[in-house]
Design a protein around this motif. Structure first.
Motif, mmCIF file in Angstrom:
data_model
loop_
_atom_site.group_PDB
_atom_site.id
_atom_site.type_symbol
_atom_site.label_atom_id
_atom_site.label_comp_id
_atom_site.label_asym_id
_atom_site.label_seq_id
_atom_site.Cartn_x
_atom_site.Cartn_y
_atom_site.Cartn_z
ATOM 1 N N GLY A 109 0.818 -1.220 -0.076
ATOM 2 C CA GLY A 109 -0.037 0.027 0.054
ATOM 3 C C GLY A 109 0.775 1.332 0.049
ATOM 4 O O GLY A 109 0.321 2.561 0.084
ATOM 5 N N PHE A 110 2.107 1.262 -0.093
ATOM 6 C CA PHE A 110 3.085 2.165 -0.095
ATOM 7 C C PHE A 110 2.937 3.384 -1.106
ATOM 8 O O PHE A 110 2.714 4.572 -0.797
ATOM 9 C CB PHE A 110 4.597 1.820 -0.078
ATOM 10 N N PHE A 111 2.768 2.733 -2.266
ATOM 11 C CA PHE A 111 2.687 3.783 -3.460
ATOM 12 C C PHE A 111 1.423 4.036 -3.679
ATOM 13 O O PHE A 111 0.976 5.408 -4.157
ATOM 14 C CB PHE A 111 3.111 3.274 -4.804
ATOM 15 N N SER A 112 0.260 3.299 -3.432
ATOM 16 C CA SER A 112 -1.128 3.644 -3.655
ATOM 17 C C SER A 112 -1.787 4.654 -2.527
ATOM 18 O O SER A 112 -2.769 5.143 -2.807
ATOM 19 C CB SER A 112 -1.955 2.440 -3.689
ATOM 20 N N SER A 113 -0.763 4.523 -1.256
ATOM 21 C CA SER A 113 -1.263 5.489 -0.350
ATOM 22 C C SER A 113 -1.204 7.119 -0.816
ATOM 23 O O SER A 113 -1.779 8.025 -0.065
ATOM 24 C CB SER A 113 -0.500 5.231 0.938
ATOM 25 N N PHE A 114 -0.608 7.346 -1.894
ATOM 26 C CA PHE A 114 -0.545 8.686 -2.510
ATOM 27 C C PHE A 114 -1.468 9.132 -3.215
ATOM 28 O O PHE A 114 -1.535 10.362 -3.711
ATOM 29 C CB PHE A 114 0.836 8.948 -3.127
ATOM 30 N N LYS A 115 -2.567 8.245 -3.504
ATOM 31 C CA LYS A 115 -3.497 8.398 -4.688
ATOM 32 C C LYS A 115 -4.726 9.556 -4.082
ATOM 33 O O LYS A 115 -4.871 9.137 -2.531
ATOM 34 C CB LYS A 115 -4.039 7.193 -5.040
ATOM 35 N N GLU A 116 -5.496 10.019 -4.695
ATOM 36 C CA GLU A 116 -6.563 10.787 -4.133
ATOM 37 C C GLU A 116 -6.475 11.600 -2.908
ATOM 38 O O GLU A 116 -5.512 12.249 -2.612
ATOM 39 C CB GLU A 116 -7.712 9.758 -4.038
ATOM 40 N N GLY A 117 -7.372 11.160 -1.723
ATOM 41 C CA GLY A 117 -7.249 11.997 -0.501
ATOM 42 C C GLY A 117 -5.953 11.574 0.203
ATOM 43 O O GLY A 117 -5.567 12.399 1.289
ATOM 44 N N GLY A 118 -5.438 10.524 -0.112
ATOM 45 C CA GLY A 118 -4.179 10.106 0.478
ATOM 46 C C GLY A 118 -2.973 11.078 0.369
ATOM 47 O O GLY A 118 -2.225 11.220 1.340
ATOM 48 N N VAL A 119 -3.018 12.101 -0.695
ATOM 49 C CA VAL A 119 -2.109 12.915 -0.764
ATOM 50 C C VAL A 119 -2.109 14.021 0.357
ATOM 51 O O VAL A 119 -1.115 14.219 0.739
ATOM 52 C CB VAL A 119 -2.035 13.643 -2.307
ATOM 53 N N THR A 120 -3.091 14.516 0.587
ATOM 54 C CA THR A 120 -3.338 15.482 1.625
ATOM 55 C C THR A 120 -3.034 14.943 2.985
ATOM 56 O O THR A 120 -2.401 15.442 3.700
ATOM 57 C CB THR A 120 -4.838 15.911 1.893
ATOM 58 N N LEU A 121 -3.408 13.622 3.321
ATOM 59 C CA LEU A 121 -3.273 13.320 4.487
ATOM 60 C C LEU A 121 -1.530 12.774 4.815
ATOM 61 O O LEU A 121 -1.082 13.166 5.769
ATOM 62 C CB LEU A 121 -3.874 11.701 4.894
ATOM 63 N N ASN A 122 -1.109 12.374 3.656
ATOM 64 C CA ASN A 122 0.270 12.218 3.708
ATOM 65 C C ASN A 122 1.103 13.302 3.927
ATOM 66 O O ASN A 122 2.106 13.342 4.416
ATOM 67 C CB ASN A 122 0.833 11.413 2.431
ATOM 68 N N MET A 123 0.691 14.553 3.212
ATOM 69 C CA MET A 123 1.402 15.708 3.356
ATOM 70 C C MET A 123 1.214 16.167 4.681
ATOM 71 O O MET A 123 2.165 16.678 5.338
ATOM 72 C CB MET A 123 0.576 16.898 2.537
ATOM 73 N N LEU A 124 0.182 16.160 5.265
ATOM 74 C CA LEU A 124 -0.057 16.600 6.789
ATOM 75 C C LEU A 124 0.849 15.693 7.457
ATOM 76 O O LEU A 124 1.676 16.139 8.654
ATOM 77 C CB LEU A 124 -1.484 16.166 7.209
ATOM 78 N N ALA A 125 0.867 14.411 7.373
ATOM 79 C CA ALA A 125 1.722 13.473 8.382
ATOM 80 C C ALA A 125 3.298 13.615 8.146
ATOM 81 O O ALA A 125 3.914 13.918 9.119
ATOM 82 C CB ALA A 125 1.460 12.079 7.881
ATOM 83 N N THR A 126 3.736 14.285 7.007
ATOM 84 C CA THR A 126 5.038 14.522 6.580
ATOM 85 C C THR A 126 5.389 15.824 7.283
ATOM 86 O O THR A 126 6.419 16.036 7.967
ATOM 87 C CB THR A 126 5.317 14.902 5.022
ATOM 88 N N GLY A 127 4.356 16.900 7.499
ATOM 89 C CA GLY A 127 4.506 18.011 8.381
ATOM 90 C C GLY A 127 4.571 17.612 9.792
ATOM 91 O O GLY A 127 5.453 18.343 10.338
ATOM 92 N N ILE A 128 4.042 16.697 10.447
ATOM 93 C CA ILE A 128 4.288 16.210 11.683
ATOM 94 C C ILE A 128 5.380 15.749 11.803
ATOM 95 O O ILE A 128 6.218 16.271 12.852
ATOM 96 C CB ILE A 128 3.070 15.119 12.062
ATOM 97 N N VAL A 129 5.842 15.030 11.010
ATOM 98 C CA VAL A 129 7.440 14.495 11.051
ATOM 99 C C VAL A 129 8.417 15.442 11.084
ATOM 100 O O VAL A 129 9.234 15.607 12.076
ATOM 101 C CB VAL A 129 7.587 13.170 10.045
ATOM 102 N N LEU A 130 8.432 16.338 9.889
ATOM 103 C CA LEU A 130 9.181 17.715 10.122
ATOM 104 C C LEU A 130 9.418 18.324 11.017
ATOM 105 O O LEU A 130 10.416 18.739 11.311
ATOM 106 C CB LEU A 130 8.996 18.009 8.397
ATOM 107 N N LEU A 131 8.153 18.670 11.562
ATOM 108 C CA LEU A 131 7.923 19.796 12.743
ATOM 109 C C LEU A 131 8.440 19.133 13.885
ATOM 110 O O LEU A 131 9.180 19.811 14.603
ATOM 111 C CB LEU A 131 6.566 20.059 13.034
#
Length: 558
Positions: A86-108
């Motif tokens: 599911g790693f690559f498919s997690s970037f599709k559709e609404g997953g892009v927004t959620l993964n961007m937010l999760a990346t923000g949590i990690v980087l912050l």
């Protein structure tokens, strides 16, 4: 009584395995104890190891190093095999927004840790340990230790000490952040459920059934194959046909001719459903159960693909419809129903939905395997080939300007990346990557238990001294800041600006910290699957980023 003394205080193999077994067993048992509904789980193995190490009960340095590294490899590899599909498919559709937010949590979290490092003067290795504990991420701890060991040839016990000190309040802080966001935005569970019901649509590639009456004159007297060519880029399968002329049901094949007022049972996807309805005719209210009752001469069975030689083959290449007169309408993979297109690549572990006569379906069953016993057999070749490739990848040095030491992915990063790639693309090379969930979980839990026990035994000697004399109490506070601030900031951004459903947001928070206790709390609170979906969407990328950032912090700032 010398043998007892050797078992407890000696340096032999028996002593090492006995001590590891004791630490793991006691730690896991203590981890089941819940306080206010929350347990620390397998992490208690680390604390039991620390206690034993504090009293001088430990293992030979070389032996403990081997167990620690091998446990880490098993753990990260099994994690990669789990999240890879599911790693690559997690970037599709609404997953892009959620993964961007999760990346923000990690980087912050990384930024806050670096700021605290420069303000307080706490060494980077220790701060990375605090960061990993604050976000309850054990692979990050392993990656940091491996990176430090590669750079200096020795391990730094302050990394696991920081992790151990920050971890307990990290678990509490994650759940507390979920609760605080609920009260900041005055969340109504009833409204969130209504929002979910309105927004909930099928996955773009998930199969759905529809029943139609042929009304379009343009397709009268045309074959199923001709209709498929006219709808070339549309995912659908015509499964069964009810003849208006003789009131009988037949299995639809490529040569089946459609006539006016024939009824057909079609498997398609949500985005394609409307297009097919317009092209063929009218939708009718006829459920799958009605088709089954009307077709007593046919059976509908789900068959497991268990023959290794079918792994990576395309469905159309098997010519099952032509040879046996059956129809495959859907393929269930990892809980998702896919439309059975001829170019769909099969994998061991897929469940195919076959419709036909009893004899024909039985013959197809022999072709596909359908042996649960064979499916339960572990595919050890793929596991050890993947581990070997991961170690090779992790040992390759990469040179970057401004960094004195070459960068390596290490024993954590290399196997993780290879496992993700093999689990997603391995079938192209005839590698059987399927493992049962229980087998993967067993491998993962054994690996992480060995790793945590060894880390605890190694770090236990200086734990109390660190807490009392070296500012360990302050580390708890720093860890709490690293836990809570990113979750509250990004959580509020997700809710206010992106209007993320609260139940999904709970899963996002739990997934961005890879924290199972937080997910368990979220599922129990929500009473639906939305937290689990959010968790699964961001977990793969988050796990990868946690491992990567832990290594980079050591390489750039240590």
């Amino acid at each position: 009584m010398d043998w007892i003394n050797d078992l407890i205080w000696g340096q032999g193999v028996g002593h090492s395995i006995l001590l590891l077994s004791f630490v793991i067993a006691v730690g896991i048992q203590l981890g089941k104890i819940k306080i206010f509904g929350v347990s620390l789980g397998i992490t208690l193995v680390l604390f039991v190891g620390i206690i034993m190490g504090h009293f001088g009960i430990t293992i030979n340095t070389h032996v403990i190093h081997f167990f620690k590294e091998f446990g880490l490899i098993l753990f990260v590899y099994s994690v990669g095999m789990q999240v890879g599909p599911g790693f690559f498919s997690s970037f599709k559709e609404g997953g892009v927004t959620l993964n961007m937010l999760a990346t923000g949590i990690v980087l912050l979290g990384v930024i806050i840790a670096l700021v605290l490092h420069f303000i307080t003067g706490i060494p980077i290795p220790t701060m990375v340990g605090i960061l990993s504990g604050a976000v309850t991420n054990t692979p990050g701890l392993g990656a940091a230790q491996q990176a430090y060991s590669d750079m200096y040839g020795v391990s730094d016990n302050s990394i696991p000490l920081g992790y151990a000190v920050a971890y307990p309040l990290g678990v509490v802080g994650i759940i507390l952040s979920i609760i605080v966001i609920r009260y900041i935005f005055r969340i109504s569970f009833q409204k969130e459920n209504e929002q979910l019901e309105k927004a909930e649509t099928s996955h773009s590639n998930e199969a759905i059934p529809i029943s139609l009456v042929v009304k379009n004159p343009a397709i009268f007297n045309k074959t199923v194959a001709e209709i498929s060519s006219l709808l070339e880029h549309t995912d659908f399968v015509i499964s069964r046909i009810w003849r208006d002329s003789d009131k009988k049901i037949d299995i639809a094949s490529a040569n089946t001719v459609l006539h006016e007022n024939d009824k057909i049972f079609v498997i398609t996807t949500e985005p394609n459903a409307e297009k097919i309805k317009i092209f063929i005719g009218e939708a009718i209210d006829m459920e799958r159960k009605q088709w089954i009752r009307m077709e007593s001469q046919f059976v509908n069975r789900r068959i497991l693909i268990t023959k290794p030689e079918l792994n990576g083959k395309r469905l159309g290449d098997l010519k099952l419809r032509k040879l046996y007169g059956i129809n495959i309408t859907r393929i269930n993979r990892a809980g998702v129903d896919l439309v059975a297109k001829p170019n769909l690549t099969l994998q061991v572990g897929d469940r195919v939905n076959v419709v036909g006569t009893e004899t024909a379906v039985s013959n197809v069953e022999k072709v596909l395997g359908n042996s649960m016993k064979r499916l339960n057999e572990p595919n050890l070749i793929t596991i050890f080939v993947g581990i070997a490739l991961g170690i090779i990848l992790g040992s390759i040095p990469f040179s970057f300007p401004g960094i004195p030491q070459p960068v390596k992915l290490g024993l954590a990063g290399g196997p993780l990346i290879v496992a993700i790639l093999i689990s997603r693309f391995g079938y192209h090379y005839k590698l059987i990557t399927y493992t049962t969930q229980s087998a993967n979980l067993m491998l993962r839990e054994i690996g992480i238990a060995m790793f945590l026990a060894c880390v605890g035994l190694s770090a236990g000697e200086g734990f109390v001294d660190t807490i009392v004399n070296d500012g360990g109490v302050a580390w708890i506070g720093y860890g709490f800041i690293i836990t809570v601030v990113p979750l509250l900031v990004i959580g509020c951004v997700a809710r206010y600006f992106f209007k993320v459903n609260y139940f999904t947001l709970m899963g996002l928070i739990a997934g961005s910290t890879t924290d199972p206790p937080a997910l368990a709390y979220s599922n129990a609170t929500a009473g639906n699957d939305a937290p689990s979906v959010g968790y699964a969407t961001v977990y793969p990328l988050t796990m990868f980023l946690r491992v990567l950032t832990a290594q980079l912090m050591i390489l750039f700032f240590a």
